[in-house]
Design a protein around this motif. Sequence first.
Motif, PDB file in Angstrom:
ATOM      1  N   LEU A   1     -73.597  37.284 -11.057  1.00  0.00           N
ATOM      2  CA  LEU A   1     -72.531  36.421 -11.550  1.00  0.00           C
ATOM      3  C   LEU A   1     -72.150  36.865 -12.955  1.00  0.00           C
ATOM      4  O   LEU A   1     -73.019  37.094 -13.791  1.00  0.00           O
ATOM      5  CB  LEU A   1     -73.000  34.961 -11.608  1.00  0.00           C
TER       6      LEU A   1
ATOM      7  N   VAL B   1     -68.976  33.272 -14.832  1.00  0.00           N
ATOM      8  CA  VAL B   1     -68.424  32.423 -13.781  1.00  0.00           C
ATOM      9  C   VAL B   1     -68.170  31.010 -14.310  1.00  0.00           C
ATOM     10  O   VAL B   1     -69.042  30.386 -14.906  1.00  0.00           O
ATOM     11  CB  VAL B   1     -69.367  32.364 -12.562  1.00  0.00           C
TER      12      VAL B   1
ATOM     13  N   THR C   1     -71.144  27.808  -4.638  1.00  0.00           N
ATOM     14  CA  THR C   1     -70.519  29.099  -4.938  1.00  0.00           C
ATOM     15  C   THR C   1     -71.346  30.225  -4.320  1.00  0.00           C
ATOM     16  O   THR C   1     -70.803  31.111  -3.653  1.00  0.00           O
ATOM     17  CB  THR C   1     -70.405  29.288  -6.460  1.00  0.00           C
TER      18      THR C   1
ATOM     19  N   PRO D   1     -65.350  30.604  -7.574  1.00  0.00           N
ATOM     20  CA  PRO D   1     -65.246  30.356  -9.015  1.00  0.00           C
ATOM     21  C   PRO D   1     -63.788  30.216  -9.446  1.00  0.00           C
ATOM     22  O   PRO D   1     -62.897  30.798  -8.826  1.00  0.00           O
ATOM     23  CB  PRO D   1     -65.849  31.606  -9.653  1.00  0.00           C
TER      24      PRO D   1
ATOM     25  N   SER E   1     -66.615  36.650 -12.010  1.00  0.00           N
ATOM     26  CA  SER E   1     -66.785  37.311 -10.721  1.00  0.00           C
ATOM     27  C   SER E   1     -68.156  37.036 -10.135  1.00  0.00           C
ATOM     28  O   SER E   1     -69.140  36.827 -10.846  1.00  0.00           O
ATOM     29  CB  SER E   1     -66.559  38.823 -10.870  1.00  0.00           C
ATOM     30  N   PHE E   2     -68.203  37.003  -8.844  1.00  0.00           N
ATOM     31  CA  PHE E   2     -69.440  36.812  -8.095  1.00  0.00           C
ATOM     32  C   PHE E   2     -69.541  37.990  -7.127  1.00  0.00           C
ATOM     33  O   PHE E   2     -68.733  38.127  -6.207  1.00  0.00           O
ATOM     34  CB  PHE E   2     -69.378  35.469  -7.344  1.00  0.00           C
TER      35      PHE E   2
ATOM     36  N   SER F   1     -65.511  36.684  -5.036  1.00  0.00           N
ATOM     37  CA  SER F   1     -64.878  35.579  -5.755  1.00  0.00           C
ATOM     38  C   SER F   1     -63.393  35.420  -5.447  1.00  0.00           C
ATOM     39  O   SER F   1     -62.796  34.424  -5.794  1.00  0.00           O
ATOM     40  CB  SER F   1     -65.109  35.710  -7.260  1.00  0.00           C
TER      41      SER F   1
END
Lengths: 258, 416
Positions: free
Chosen positions: A14, A17, A60, A67, A71-72, A80
Amino acid sequence: MTTNSLNSVPVIELTEVTREFQIGTHVVRALDGINMTIEQGEMVAIIGPSGSGKSTLMNTLGCLDQPSSGSFVLNGQDVSRLSDNQLAETRSHQLGFVFQSYNLLPRETALSNVELPLKYSGGYSGKDRRAAARKALDRVGLSERYDHRPMQMSGGEQQRVGIARALVKNPELILADEPTGNLDTKSSGEVIQMLRSLNEVDGKTIVVVTHDPEVAEAMKRVIAFRDGRIVEDRLMTNSESPITKLNVDSSASDEASE
Amino acid sequence: MNAALLLSTALSSIGANKLRAGLTLLGIVIGVSSVIAMMAVGRGAQVSVTSRISDLGTDLITVRPGTQALRFAFFGGGGNSDVLSLADALALKDEVFAPDVRLVAPENSFSGAAIFGSENTFVSGVGVTAEYLEARNLTIAMGRNISNADVQNTSNVVVLGSETSESLFAQRNPIGATIKISGREFTVVGVMESQEGTIFNPDGSVLIPITTAHYRMNNGKGLIDSISVSSINVLATSESTVDDARTDISTVLRLRHELGVDDEDDFLITTQQDTIETLEGTQGTFVILLGSIAGISLLVGGIGVMNIMLVSVTERTREIGIRRAVGAKRRDILFQFVAEAVLMTFGGGILGVLVGWTIAYFGNGASVDGDIIETVIETHIAFIALAVSVAVGLFFGIYPAVRAASLNPIEALRHE
């Protein structure tokens, strides 16, 4: 940022986020600039008071929510900004979810409940599905319960069906949201042991959201949330050892890969 | 999720609440079965009217005075009755100008009270020639027909319809008896066979020579050729020459009436086919009306399906959340709920066809207030009703399914 680059890509990464919700006229920031990396094979507890953002984080991570910014990256793929269908695909293929209230379909047998994720992913014959579901139920020690409905089983057993359902597609990552929240001490212990075994024997990456200090202590890393931020990120050398406190910004851990 | 899985999932969901599914189904069953039964009754009526008209003989052509504008006064017998004369009728029996005409039977009409002893009854009288019975496909039950000699002699003889005979004479033999019609004495020479159940029922009428009707009953004047007739019944040589005969009649009458090229016909020629078409048109409207009423009940059934599906979506919010969380896409949820709705209406449709068919089958020949109901079952109606019930399921199932599919999985999971 990562010192343990010996590993392949992190399971969870992450970066800055945030997640905001509009409630009436004001905006609530449930996640406020989270940076967090979880490597393959880690076993992490996420703790924090209610309203701290840990449930939002779990949604998430579980690809049920996205999010607002940041960014994930899940297993090397940025999820994301995926479409609703792609998120469903990701849920289907990349992770297994264990719920506090088990969330089993009440009219279906244990076997049928465990088969459910396979029904939505395609490519399995009825025979394949049943074989995979039996294997997952065997793994959680419910070989005798294939044809029982949720109401015919104890809470601990139901939760193990839930774990089998999360396992059935053999995902890298298992997310558990208060998995012991509805269980008595004995059943809680069984579920914790099961999760540890999945981590240690099967090498699964496990992330557990919990209130329960005992559950947190059984994990190898604990991340504490408050007001949408990480306030603590500590490693246990092992579950019996004194807690090693780490700097908040240092999210990587060597122990995790042990 | 593939189609087989989708169907088994939908079926097991329907099976989970059998009473509710059964009641929902019932709405569709009633709708579809009433469509089938109503259409069978409607078509039955149509076919039976057509066959009754055909009983008169499809080679029958009727010529009446009047112009096209008066065509719709047909059943009222309107028009200018001075235009067609007995001479016109006789001229149609002409092997050169009208080779397709086999038989000509002019008629005129009168009405009055018929009295025998203390019995009296109102009759509609027809002035005829000997050919009338054959043209109208009627037969004599006892006694004799009006003869051409009777016509020549302006005889006071009468042939009774069976009902008239019954009213005046009950079981007694009327032949040879003297009755009074509008104050004039007539000798009964014959009685017609009953034609009960046909569309132009002559049972309540009396037949007398056309000349007697003109000079005695209607107080007409003039030579025999100038006797005005209210219609001319013409038989074509065969069913296939009806159109040719029609042309013949038109040609002869236009010549006789000295009509110019631009003049309209001053007479109307109606074939049995025209009559059948007119009546079928009327009956068609009747069938559509019945079908619409039945269709409305199908619509109501559809609304019932929608109602139940909406309740079901609300009740199963959590299930939807679980399915979404383990990887179901929006469209998987959408298809599942649409499949449930369509399965219910399709199942209801099949049951409805069976029920409607049974009703139509056993209803055929049933008598309501003395009228025999005839039903005609048409396979294509069953298929249409089935297709419509599936369409109803699709139409009314889509909205609840869209609602289900658009639920947010997180909120759905939290739903108690």
